[in-house]
Design a protein around this motif. Structure first.
Motif, PDB file in Angstrom:
ATOM      1  N   ALA A 107      74.183  17.238  34.394  1.00 15.12           N
ATOM      2  CA  ALA A 107      73.306  18.199  33.720  1.00 15.12           C
ATOM      3  C   ALA A 107      72.240  17.526  32.866  1.00 15.12           C
ATOM      4  CB  ALA A 107      74.149  19.143  32.863  1.00 15.12           C
ATOM      5  N   ALA A 108      72.629  16.518  32.072  1.00 15.72           N
ATOM      6  CA  ALA A 108      71.646  15.864  31.209  1.00 15.72           C
ATOM      7  C   ALA A 108      70.536  15.187  32.013  1.00 15.72           C
ATOM      8  CB  ALA A 108      72.336  14.874  30.274  1.00 15.72           C
ATOM      9  N   PRO A 109      70.854  14.385  33.057  1.00 14.61           N
ATOM     10  CA  PRO A 109      69.766  13.803  33.863  1.00 14.61           C
ATOM     11  C   PRO A 109      68.863  14.856  34.500  1.00 14.61           C
ATOM     12  CG  PRO A 109      71.834  12.685  34.325  1.00 14.61           C
ATOM     13  CD  PRO A 109      72.170  13.880  33.483  1.00 14.61           C
ATOM     14  N   VAL A 110      69.448  15.955  34.952  1.00  7.79           N
ATOM     15  CA  VAL A 110      68.640  17.016  35.558  1.00  7.79           C
ATOM     16  C   VAL A 110      67.676  17.610  34.531  1.00  7.79           C
ATOM     17  CG1 VAL A 110      68.754  19.373  36.474  1.00  7.79           C
ATOM     18  CG2 VAL A 110      70.229  17.594  37.411  1.00  7.79           C
ATOM     19  N   ALA A 111      68.136  17.806  33.313  1.00  4.65           N
ATOM     20  CA  ALA A 111      67.270  18.337  32.259  1.00  4.65           C
ATOM     21  C   ALA A 111      66.089  17.413  32.004  1.00  4.65           C
ATOM     22  CB  ALA A 111      68.068  18.555  30.981  1.00  4.65           C
ATOM     23  N   PHE A 112      66.343  16.099  31.968  1.00  3.40           N
ATOM     24  CA  PHE A 112      65.254  15.156  31.723  1.00  3.40           C
ATOM     25  C   PHE A 112      64.276  15.114  32.886  1.00  3.40           C
ATOM     26  CE2 PHE A 112      67.798  13.732  28.221  1.00  3.40           C
ATOM     27  CZ  PHE A 112      66.869  13.249  27.326  1.00  3.40           C
ATOM     28  N   LEU A 113      64.786  15.172  34.103  1.00 10.97           N
ATOM     29  CA  LEU A 113      63.879  15.239  35.248  1.00 10.97           C
ATOM     30  C   LEU A 113      63.028  16.502  35.192  1.00 10.97           C
ATOM     31  CD1 LEU A 113      66.149  14.040  38.189  1.00 10.97           C
ATOM     32  CD2 LEU A 113      64.089  12.919  37.341  1.00 10.97           C
ATOM     33  N   GLY A 114      63.641  17.608  34.775  1.00 11.42           N
ATOM     34  CA  GLY A 114      62.889  18.854  34.650  1.00 11.42           C
ATOM     35  C   GLY A 114      61.786  18.752  33.613  1.00 11.42           C
ATOM     36  N   GLY A 115      62.094  18.127  32.478  1.00 12.76           N
ATOM     37  CA  GLY A 115      61.082  17.956  31.433  1.00 12.76           C
ATOM     38  C   GLY A 115      59.928  17.087  31.894  1.00 12.76           C
ATOM     39  N   GLN A 167      72.296  21.702  25.138  1.00  9.35           N
ATOM     40  CA  GLN A 167      72.933  22.991  25.425  1.00  9.35           C
ATOM     41  C   GLN A 167      73.786  22.913  26.689  1.00  9.35           C
ATOM     42  OE1 GLN A 167      69.514  25.518  25.641  1.00  9.35           O
ATOM     43  NE2 GLN A 167      69.492  25.985  23.454  1.00  9.35           N
ATOM     44  N   SER A 168      73.273  22.231  27.719  1.00 15.17           N
ATOM     45  CA  SER A 168      74.033  22.106  28.966  1.00 15.17           C
ATOM     46  C   SER A 168      75.352  21.386  28.727  1.00 15.17           C
ATOM     47  CB  SER A 168      73.209  21.335  30.009  1.00 15.17           C
ATOM     48  OG  SER A 168      72.021  22.025  30.310  1.00 15.17           O
ATOM     49  N   ILE A 169      75.284  20.283  27.988  1.00  6.64           N
ATOM     50  CA  ILE A 169      76.506  19.537  27.689  1.00  6.64           C
ATOM     51  C   ILE A 169      77.442  20.382  26.827  1.00  6.64           C
ATOM     52  CG2 ILE A 169      77.390  17.596  26.334  1.00  6.64           C
ATOM     53  CD1 ILE A 169      75.258  15.888  27.470  1.00  6.64           C
ATOM     54  N   GLY A 170      76.880  21.059  25.821  1.00  2.01           N
ATOM     55  CA  GLY A 170      77.715  21.882  24.944  1.00  2.01           C
ATOM     56  C   GLY A 170      78.416  23.001  25.697  1.00  2.01           C
ATOM     57  N   ILE A 171      77.668  23.660  26.589  1.00  2.00           N
ATOM     58  CA  ILE A 171      78.259  24.748  27.375  1.00  2.00           C
ATOM     59  C   ILE A 171      79.378  24.207  28.259  1.00  2.00           C
ATOM     60  CG2 ILE A 171      77.815  26.350  29.269  1.00  2.00           C
ATOM     61  CD1 ILE A 171      75.011  26.760  28.053  1.00  2.00           C
ATOM     62  N   GLY A 172      79.107  23.103  28.952  1.00  2.56           N
ATOM     63  CA  GLY A 172      80.094  22.554  29.865  1.00  2.56           C
ATOM     64  C   GLY A 172      81.359  22.096  29.165  1.00  2.56           C
ATOM     65  N   LEU A 185      78.446  24.539  38.036  1.00  4.54           N
ATOM     66  CA  LEU A 185      77.247  25.202  38.542  1.00  4.54           C
ATOM     67  C   LEU A 185      76.465  25.840  37.402  1.00  4.54           C
ATOM     68  CD1 LEU A 185      75.582  26.055  40.986  1.00  4.54           C
ATOM     69  CD2 LEU A 185      77.025  28.085  41.185  1.00  4.54           C
ATOM     70  N   THR A 186      77.170  26.452  36.467  1.00  8.55           N
ATOM     71  CA  THR A 186      76.515  27.081  35.312  1.00  8.55           C
ATOM     72  C   THR A 186      75.723  26.053  34.507  1.00  8.55           C
ATOM     73  OG1 THR A 186      78.232  28.772  35.149  1.00  8.55           O
ATOM     74  CG2 THR A 186      76.900  28.369  33.183  1.00  8.55           C
ATOM     75  N   CYS A 187      76.331  24.905  34.271  1.00  9.61           N
ATOM     76  CA  CYS A 187      75.675  23.877  33.458  1.00  9.61           C
ATOM     77  C   CYS A 187      74.435  23.317  34.140  1.00  9.61           C
ATOM     78  CB  CYS A 187      76.659  22.748  33.163  1.00  9.61           C
ATOM     79  SG  CYS A 187      78.030  23.268  32.130  1.00  9.61           S
ATOM     80  N   ILE A 188      74.511  23.125  35.444  1.00  7.55           N
ATOM     81  CA  ILE A 188      73.359  22.587  36.167  1.00  7.55           C
ATOM     82  C   ILE A 188      72.218  23.606  36.189  1.00  7.55           C
ATOM     83  CG2 ILE A 188      72.549  21.889  38.450  1.00  7.55           C
ATOM     84  CD1 ILE A 188      75.224  20.521  38.846  1.00  7.55           C
ATOM     85  N   LEU A 189      72.560  24.859  36.415  1.00  9.53           N
ATOM     86  CA  LEU A 189      71.521  25.898  36.392  1.00  9.53           C
ATOM     87  C   LEU A 189      70.894  25.992  35.008  1.00  9.53           C
ATOM     88  CD1 LEU A 189      73.190  28.708  38.535  1.00  9.53           C
ATOM     89  CD2 LEU A 189      71.348  27.166  39.196  1.00  9.53           C
ATOM     90  N   TRP A 190      71.704  25.820  33.970  1.00 12.36           N
ATOM     91  CA  TRP A 190      71.154  25.846  32.609  1.00 12.36           C
ATOM     92  C   TRP A 190      70.219  24.656  32.390  1.00 12.36           C
ATOM     93  CZ3 TRP A 190      71.981  29.783  29.118  1.00 12.36           C
ATOM     94  CH2 TRP A 190      71.433  29.584  27.848  1.00 12.36           C
ATOM     95  N   ALA A 191      70.610  23.487  32.897  1.00  6.89           N
ATOM     96  CA  ALA A 191      69.774  22.292  32.746  1.00  6.89           C
ATOM     97  C   ALA A 191      68.415  22.475  33.406  1.00  6.89           C
ATOM     98  CB  ALA A 191      70.489  21.077  33.326  1.00  6.89           C
TER      99      ALA A 191
END
Length: 634
Positions: free
Chosen positions: A274-282, A558-563, A593-599
């Motif tokens: 989730a964290a790497p996906v969030a950074f790629l998204g940013g 948030q993704s890490i916290g949720i997961g 899946l929830t965490c990745i979608l959130w990321a």
């Protein structure tokens, strides 16, 4: 179905897991439950051993992940006979790679789009009119090239056709096609209109505008954020907690199955995906805004920025002196401007060019001048229509006339004029403040930046005049390049961002915690030493970059916290024996899946940022077109 099977070939472990599940299902349907158990358990043990081998390799490399939890989850479920739960964990591990690839592709869509749109082939014209296709890297300076309708301009060049209409939105952010005429400069990356055009190359591919952007994108894609390494370390206490809870549940209940039930819900995908996906998204979203972030770690620094320093000329201002007024002692202002321009047209000074441009703006021809003499750093003398004209600095004209010229308005530079030994007036010029500069300063303060600085080599009175207009907190004027470096190094609070656009800004950009280059005009030295390159001629993108950094960090946490929260909750429920291992394994898949979608929310602006974009558009209109485009894309 064909595309699905083709995609499965890239993920053999996923395909193997599905096949084993099918075989196990057939065996159980035929009443061969023991055989099904042995087949699935054997496969799960093989997966666990492969995972253990990877875990040892990662540990030797200094990476701490959650592989131990996955291995123990498979081992414990096999040991207690929950072989279907073990197979679900195998699916989670093997499918995690496929899910990560999908999420990463979605997150880096804008970055990938830039790479895919890069021109690869050019059409070279020879003297006889023949056409040769060649790789864009083989184009030489001076080559005549044909650009067909709707093709991308392969390298920077000069238009040799009578006219052209090009889409420069990928370079400037302007969605309206731009009309060009013979002799105009064309930038690589622009998309040609409906008519074929010819151009003459003025730069190699590697030195052209779009290829420089592509190089920055490739560098950005290969980076890994310090935040992601931090997520790796978060996995250590999480793993210890999960193992302790699982062992405690087993000891207290006396039921070995409790160990398996806890561990199958203790494999937190957010920590590894989730964290790497969030950074790629940013990074992808910043690219959509015309802001290339070279390193994903820079997003973390952008989010924490507390001080922003700016160069003045070309950054806070347009970087081009313009005539703002003409003050004539006697006669008309148009006559004074024409006399000054007639002499100045023989000078190479930037102020002279501005005076000439202002005089020619009305379309009138300049009077002829002769006997021109230029005194470097002072001015120019010449004869125009029988009159002796001297144009230049106040000191130079004072020597010519014996009178002290008046001072131009604050923040302006005066080009003074003497005619036949008498003071005739002056032309006032100023490097105008960018329209978006004041609102950018306000936006930075609203996002949490505590201090803004101006670092310039210009005079104190000009610098303070510009700073007052811009809303700058701290002004440092008459600085040499080393003085700027010292000012950034000593600035507080940190981290410090430095924004500049010129070659002489390269050292200070490298010295800052975050160096931002305004690269729309091709200042390659500054761009190479910077961490962030803004490819549009729009200062407000600096504030947008900070917003993107903060949004990315917030979504990643948030993704890490949720997961982690959901996993801990499921572990506690499982410890009480009310969550069967198979159900828990499927619930953990849903958590992942929830965490990745959130990321993936990092690819969209947050509510606060959308409000800021609307505010910038309302104040200046500069960001309005891009804001609308982004809203549609989001």
């Amino acid at each position: 179905m064909g595309r699905l099977l083709a995609g499965m070939r890239h993920y053999p472990m996923v395909l193997a897991t599905i096949i084993v599940a099918g075989v196990g299902g057939v065996l159980e349907g035929a009443g061969q439950q023991t055989a099904a158990r042995w087949v699935i358990s054997a496969f799960a043990v093989v997966v666990a051993l492969l995972q253990a081998r990877g875990m040892v390799r990662d540990l030797r490399a200094g990476s701490y992940g959650v592989d131990l939890l996955a291995v123990t989850a498979i081992g414990s479920t096999v040991a207690v006979g929950e072989y279907w739960a073990a197979l679900v964990v195998c699916l989670m591990l093997s499918g995690g790679e496929a899910l990560e690839d999908y999420a990463a592709r979605r997150a880096r869509r804008e970055l990938t789009g830039l790479l895919e749109n890069a021109p690869h082939t050019a059409h070279r014209l020879d003297d006889a009119g023949g056409l040769t296709d060649l790789p864009v890297d083989e184009v030489a300076v001076g080559d005549r090239l044909l650009v067909r309708p709707f093709e991308v301009v392969p390298v920077d060049g000069v238009l040799e056709s009578d006219g052209a209409s090009l889409d420069e939105s990928s370079l400037t952010g302007e969605s309206i096609p731009v009309d060009k005429f013979r002799g105009d400069q064309l930038l690589s990356g622009a998309v040609n209109g409906a008519e074929a055009i010819e151009l003459r190359a003025t730069a190699l591919a590697a030195e052209s505008q779009y290829q420089r952007i592509i190089a920055l994108v490739r560098e950005a894609q290969e980076s890994r954020a310090p935040f992601v390494r931090l997520a790796d370390r978060v996995a250590v206490p999480f793993t210890l907690f999960a193992l302790a809870l699982a062992a405690g549940a087993w000891i207290v209940s006396g039921e070995p199955v409790r160990l398996a039930e806890v561990l199958v819900v203790a494999t937190p995908c957010p920590l590894i995906i989730a964290a790497p996906v969030a950074f790629l998204g940013g990074m992808s979203r910043s690219a959509r805004l015309g802001v290339i972030v070279k390193s994903s770690g820079t997003l973390e620094q952008l989010a924490r920025t507390r001080t922003v320093a700016f160069d003045k000329t070309g950054t806070l201002t347009y970087g081009v002196p313009r005539v703002t007024s003409v003050h004539a002692e006697q006669g008309g202002e148009d006559e004074l401007l024409a006399l000054a321009a007639s002499v100045e047209q023989y000078s190479g000074h930037p102020l002279a060019a501005a005076v000439v441009a202002a005089a020619q703006a009305g379309g009138a021809a300049l009077p002829a001048a002769h006997d021109i003499t230029e005194i470097p750093a002072n001015g120019v003398r010449g004869i125009v229509d029988g009159r002796f004209v001297a144009v230049g600095s106040a000191r130079f004209v004072a020597q010519e006339t014996g009178a002290e010229p008046p001072h131009p308005p604050e923040g302006h530079t005066g080009v003074h004029v003497a005619v036949d030994g008498r003071y005739a007036g002056y032309v006032a010029l100023a490097d105008e403040l960018r329209a978006e500069t004041p609102v950018t300063m306000a936006a930075l303060h609203r996002v949490g930046v505590r201090s803004t600085m101006m670092l310039t080599g210009d005079s104190e009175h000009v610098a303070r005049h510009i700073a007052a207009q811009a809303g700058i907190d701290d002004v440092r004027a008459e600085l040499l390049p080393q003085d700027k470096v010292d000012a950034v190094r000593s600035a507080r609070p940190r981290p410090v961002m430095m924004v500049g656009d010129g070659v002489n800004d390269a050292p200070v950009l490298a010295a800052a915690d975050v160096g931002v280059a305004m690269g729309a005009r091709g200042a390659s030295a500054a761009s190479e030493s910077a961490d962030v390159v803004i490819t549009l001629d729009d200062l407000s993108r600096v504030a947008r970059a900070v917003y993107v950094g903060r949004r990315t960090m917030r979504v990643a946490w948030q993704s890490i916290g949720i997961g982690v929260s959901l996993s801990v909750g499921l572990m506690i429920v499982a410890a009480f024996g009310v969550l069967p291992a198979l159900a828990g394994a499927w619930l953990q898949e849903l958590v992942d899946l929830t965490c990745i979608l959130w990321a993936l929310l990092a690819v969209r602006p947050g509510r606060r940022e959308r409000a800021e974009v609307a505010r910038l558009a309302a104040d200046t209109g500069v960001s309005a077109p891009r804001a609308s485009a982004e809203s549609v894309a989001a």
